[in-house]
Design a protein around this motif. Structure first.
Motif, mmCIF file in Angstrom:
data_model
loop_
_atom_site.group_PDB
_atom_site.id
_atom_site.type_symbol
_atom_site.label_atom_id
_atom_site.label_comp_id
_atom_site.label_asym_id
_atom_site.label_seq_id
_atom_site.Cartn_x
_atom_site.Cartn_y
_atom_site.Cartn_z
ATOM 1 N N ASN A 10 3.533 -66.147 36.181
ATOM 2 C CA ASN A 10 4.196 -65.911 37.452
ATOM 3 C C ASN A 10 3.225 -66.058 38.623
ATOM 4 O O ASN A 10 3.539 -66.645 39.663
ATOM 5 N N GLN A 11 2.019 -65.501 38.448
ATOM 6 C CA GLN A 11 1.031 -65.585 39.517
ATOM 7 C C GLN A 11 0.587 -67.020 39.733
ATOM 8 O O GLN A 11 0.379 -67.460 40.863
ATOM 9 N N LEU B 109 2.335 -69.637 39.235
ATOM 10 C CA LEU B 109 3.447 -70.284 39.935
ATOM 11 C C LEU B 109 3.369 -69.963 41.426
ATOM 12 O O LEU B 109 3.537 -70.829 42.284
ATOM 13 N N THR B 110 3.126 -68.685 41.736
ATOM 14 C CA THR B 110 3.021 -68.281 43.133
ATOM 15 C C THR B 110 1.866 -68.991 43.829
ATOM 16 O O THR B 110 2.009 -69.480 44.953
ATOM 17 N N ARG B 111 0.710 -69.046 43.123
ATOM 18 C CA ARG B 111 -0.442 -69.705 43.749
ATOM 19 C C ARG B 111 -0.132 -71.172 44.036
ATOM 20 O O ARG B 111 -0.469 -71.709 45.085
ATOM 21 N N ARG B 112 0.528 -71.800 43.062
ATOM 22 C CA ARG B 112 0.862 -73.223 43.240
ATOM 23 C C ARG B 112 1.822 -73.366 44.414
ATOM 24 O O ARG B 112 1.696 -74.273 45.234
ATOM 25 N N TYR B 113 2.768 -72.460 44.528
ATOM 26 C CA TYR B 113 3.727 -72.518 45.630
ATOM 27 C C TYR B 113 3.015 -72.328 46.962
ATOM 28 O O TYR B 113 3.312 -72.999 47.953
ATOM 29 N N SER C 99 0.087 -73.151 47.740
ATOM 30 C CA SER C 99 -0.852 -74.216 48.108
ATOM 31 C C SER C 99 -0.143 -75.348 48.838
ATOM 32 O O SER C 99 -0.788 -76.294 49.289
ATOM 33 N N ILE C 100 1.187 -75.224 48.949
ATOM 34 C CA ILE C 100 1.966 -76.318 49.548
ATOM 35 C C ILE C 100 1.554 -76.571 50.984
ATOM 36 O O ILE C 100 1.419 -77.719 51.412
ATOM 37 N N LYS D 47 -1.336 -76.138 52.437
ATOM 38 C CA LYS D 47 -2.620 -76.853 52.504
ATOM 39 C C LYS D 47 -2.447 -78.324 52.115
ATOM 40 O O LYS D 47 -3.026 -79.218 52.722
ATOM 41 N N ARG D 48 -1.624 -78.572 51.117
ATOM 42 C CA ARG D 48 -1.388 -79.943 50.669
ATOM 43 C C ARG D 48 -0.765 -80.768 51.793
ATOM 44 O O ARG D 48 -1.115 -81.917 52.008
ATOM 45 N N LYS D 49 0.165 -80.160 52.514
ATOM 46 C CA LYS D 49 0.808 -80.870 53.623
ATOM 47 C C LYS D 49 -0.232 -81.318 54.634
ATOM 48 O O LYS D 49 -0.231 -82.450 55.103
#
Lengths: 606, 22, 189
Positions: B1-2, B4-8, B10-11, B13-15
């Motif tokens: 879950n964590q 997943l949250t971290r990946r979410y 990072s959006i 920064k990716r942008k």
């Protein structure tokens, strides 16, 4: 039990001579090869078309190389070329002089000469050549035995004289028997003398003064120093040097740093050229050359090079040149490791970073244009009405228009720019297959390789659709030689010429890196294949797309050279029938150009 | 879950990286 | 070295932590905070009913907005639903359920974003979907479309080809591939 030492200096010269030959002969051969036969720095390829491209690129390169780079290149080339007074040459000269001295000494040594002449030579005794026939030997013997027969001697001869002649006669008889009688011949061949084994003496091929009481402590000291100091020193130095570098030529600490970055790489992070440069700046090689500088310094230097600025506090261009030229091997090492961890994005970014460093152009969308010389960046960026990102698009305009777009007013400068632009090789895919030599298709568990047929073309030339090339131009020989080594076709292509790269500290050749990934998971499946042989002759052809409107009956596909790349697959075909999808990426290391990136289907059938 | 949250998270920064690159 | 603050009930590191340590400490603190604020002594991995209801309501109103072509509002509601799912759910709730929920909501959000022409954001969400393992033709179709609209023609073609390896006869992908080829031909003069 008692060994004789070499009092008469009969044997130790041979011993020393042998030791000298062991060292000198291989060294001489390798030096001769290096000086006269080594073709790796060749600018002649035996291929006039390739040499034409080479000449054009060299001319343009020379015009745009800055003075700093020119000085650096000269220094680099001078150290690479072998100096007359290099260590190797001195060793060779001194060594051969010693050989000459020893040979002279041997010839002057009577004892050696005497023992040499004491050898039994039946041919010399009979006065015939070694290739004489039996008849010649018989007739020579008959003549000599008549001359030297004891019964035929004159009665006036004294005792000594008589003894000598009798001895002569005995020798001649022995010589004749050695060449004709079976038993004597066997003796002669085995022992070198017809009477059988002669006295053999064993000794030590060293003069006795070395082991005499006076000199022996010195000899022992020399041994001790050699074994306990000199030998361990050289072995340690060699061992640590070998151990410090990986197979790919990068330092083990650098490799472990890269592996650490690769292993901890978060998939959420987007790979950029800046990231790769950051990884490069921690290389151990840089720290070895410049122990007083930090990773931040190295990073700044590389950025300075790419952006063509001079913001670093280190103003000496030689520092920057050494760092930048080291990046070549570091990037190849990183590429290899990225393929090892199967990361396609990082491998791609490494190759893009390579191009940025070679051309000293940042990774902007306009990089294809900015790699050209004489471009006025401000005028170009503010000017274009139609968005121009590629060389292909640039060449849809007339030359004068291009001058306006790029902000080049001088006609001579524009001509140079257009020369560079039209000599950057672009690749156009014609055909790509999985081939199993000797089989019409890919069967389960076979070992196919990838065969890519493509056209090298200039951005200025009109695109030729793949269908225009008949099968006869694309097919490969099916003879046994080809089946034994399908990759031999690559060797027939000439080496790539030196690239247009005036900002890179050393002269370099373009290379194509081939990556293969599985489409199912998007990851790479093997290490990169580097191609450094390719014919660029198509770049010389005048086929301007602004003039040639249609491909009519006058179009002759045979006039174009088809490039071939063969990529071995690191794994066999699947064991079950079906389709497997692969992505093949073929990128140039030196130019921003249209690289190949396509999908291939492996149809595995019984 | 964590993760997943971290990946979410990072959006954003990716942008920013995409904007800078393109 | 790690230190514990009895007031905030959180761990922190003394000195500069490594990235791994930072992540680990963050996770422990998140878990601790959530555990402390949990009122039910018999909690299970089952998702909380009230939080689920909240998320569902927000999401449904977002869908309704979309059906009425009120896309900005739709986006706001769906985004809020996703935020709720990320923030309000307890970290020990079943991962499989959380993942499915997120994937479901993201797909709708992506479609709304594409309609609204916000291609860069749609692309990020599409990348997120692919990172969670959802590699399907429908995702690749949308990714190709977004990349084309963003002018990343080479990348669009690569994603389109990948989609076709999953479903070689997919009509939409075939059409997209032709569009990529056409646009690339113009891009390269």
């Amino acid at each position: 039990q008692s060994y004789e030492y070499d009092e008469g200096s009969e044997t130790w010269p041979f011993f020393v001579l042998t030791m000298l030959f062991v060292v000198l002969v291989p060294l001489s051969i390798s030096q001769i090869y290096r000086l006269f036969l080594d073709r790796s720095n060749a600018t002649e390829y035996g291929d006039p078309e390739q040499e034409k491209v080479q000449k054009i690129l060299e001319e343009v390169n020379d015009e745009f190389v800055t003075e700093d780079v020119r000085v650096f290149r000269q220094a680099y080339e001078k150290s690479a070329r072998s100096n007359i007074w290099s260590k190797r040459n001195i060793v060779l000269i001194v060594g051969w002089a010693l050989v000459a001295f020893l040979i002279q000494r041997i010839r002057e040594n009577d004892a050696i000469v005497a023992s040499a002449t004491g050898l039994f030579d039946p041919y010399a005794l009979l006065g015939v050549s070694p290739s004489a026939t039996d008849r010649d030997i018989k007739s020579a013997y008959r003549k000599l035995s008549v001359k030297f027969h004891p019964d035929k001697l004159s009665k006036d001869l004294g005792g000594e004289e008589r003894a000598r002649i009798e001895e002569m006669y005995v020798q001649i008889s022995k010589a004749y028997e050695a060449l004709t009688d079976e038993i004597t011949k066997a003796n002669y061949l085995t022992y070198g003398h017809p009477d059988g084994p002669q006295t053999v003496s064993h000794g030590i091929a060293l003069p006795s003064f070395l082991v005499d009481r006076v000199a022996s402590p010195v000899v022992i000291l020399i041994y001790a120093v050699m074994l306990s100091i000199v030998l361990p020193y050289f072995v340690t130095k060699w061992w640590s040097r070998t151990n410090s570098f990986t197979k790919k030529g990068i330092h083990v600490k650098t490799a472990s740093h890269f592996v650490d970055r690769l292993a901890n790489f978060k998939p959420s992070e987007i790979v950029t050229v800046d990231l790769i440069v950051n990884w490069l700046s921690n290389a151990e090689e840089f720290k070895i050359i410049f122990p007083n500088l930090t990773a931040a310094d190295f990073e700044e230097l590389i950025h300075d090079h790419i952006d063509r600025t001079n913001n670093s506090r280190l103003k000496d261009p030689k520092v920057r040149f050494r760092i930048v030229s080291k990046c070549h091997s570091l990037l190849h090492g990183l590429l290899d490791l990225a393929c090892g961890v199967r990361n396609t994005e990082i491998a791609n970014a490494t190759l893009e970073t390579f191009k940025c460093i070679v051309q000293a152009v940042p990774h902007t969308p306009y990089r294809q244009i900015l790699q050209l010389p004489n471009v006025n960046k401000e005028k170009f960026l503010e000017g274009s009405v139609d968005e121009i990102y590629t060389l292909g698009k640039l060449f849809t305009y007339e030359d004068k228009e291009i001058g306006k777009i790029l902000g080049i007013d001088d006609e001579h400068k524009l001509k140079k720019t257009l020369t560079v632009a039209s000599h950057i090789p672009h690749l156009k895919l014609i055909k790509a297959d999985f081939l199993v030599p000797g089989e019409p298709q890919v069967t389960p568990s076979s070992t196919p390789h990838i065969s890519v047929k493509f056209l090298v073309r200039s951005a200025k030339q009109k695109i030729i659709p793949p269908e225009k090339f008949p099968e006869s131009m694309l097919e490969e020989p099916q003879d046994f030689e080809f089946q034994k080594d399908p990759f031999s076709i690559l060797e027939s292509q000439p080496p790539m010429p030196y690239s247009y790269a005036p900002f890179f500290p050393t002269k370099r050749r373009n290379a194509l890196c081939c990556l293969v990934a599985l489409q199912k998971d998007g990851k790479l499946i093997q290490t990169p294949v580097v191609i450094d042989k390719l014919s660029l002759q198509n770049l010389n052809k005048d086929f301007d797309k602004r003039q040639v409107k249609d491909l009519d009956e006058n179009f002759k596909p045979e006039e174009w050279s088809i490039g071939t790349i063969k990529i071995p697959l690191g794994q066999p075909a699947p064991a079950e029938t079906g389709d497997a999808f692969f992505r093949v990426i073929i990128k140039s290391t030196d130019y921003f150009t249209s690289d190949l990136d396509f999908t291939m289907t492996m149809q595995v059938r019984e | 879950n964590q993760a997943l949250t971290r990946r979410y998270n990072s959006i954003f920064k990716r942008k920013e990286v995409c904007i800078k690159e393109w | 070295e790690i230190s514990y603050d009895t007031n905030s009930k959180k761990l922190s590191s003394v000195g500069e932590p490594t990235e791994g340590l930072e992540i680990a400490l963050g996770q422990v603190n998140t878990l601790t905070t959530a555990l402390i604020s949990e009122t039910n002594p018999n909690f299970t991995p089952q998702p909380h009913e009230d939080v689920s209801k909240l998320i569902k309501n927000l999401f449904d109103s977002g869908l309704k907005n979309a059906q009425q072509n009120k896309f900005p509002e739709a986006l706001k509601n769906v985004s809020l639903a996703i935020e709720m799912a990320q923030r309000k759910r307890a970290p020990w709730e079943a991962f499989a359920i959380q993942l499915k929920e997120l994937q479901f909501m993201l797909r709708h959000k992506i479609d709304i974003l594409l309609v609204l022409g916000r291609y860069l954001e749609a692309l990020q969400d599409l990348d997120m979907l692919m990172n969670t393992g959802l590699i399907q033709p429908e995702v690749l179709i949308r990714k190709t479309d977004a990349l084309l609209k963003l002018g990343q023609l080479d990348q669009a073609r690569i994603e389109c080809e990948r989609g076709l390896t999953l479903q070689p006869q997919n009509a939409k992908l075939k059409a997209l591939l032709m569009e990529c080829t056409r646009k690339l031909a113009d891009f390269n003069g």
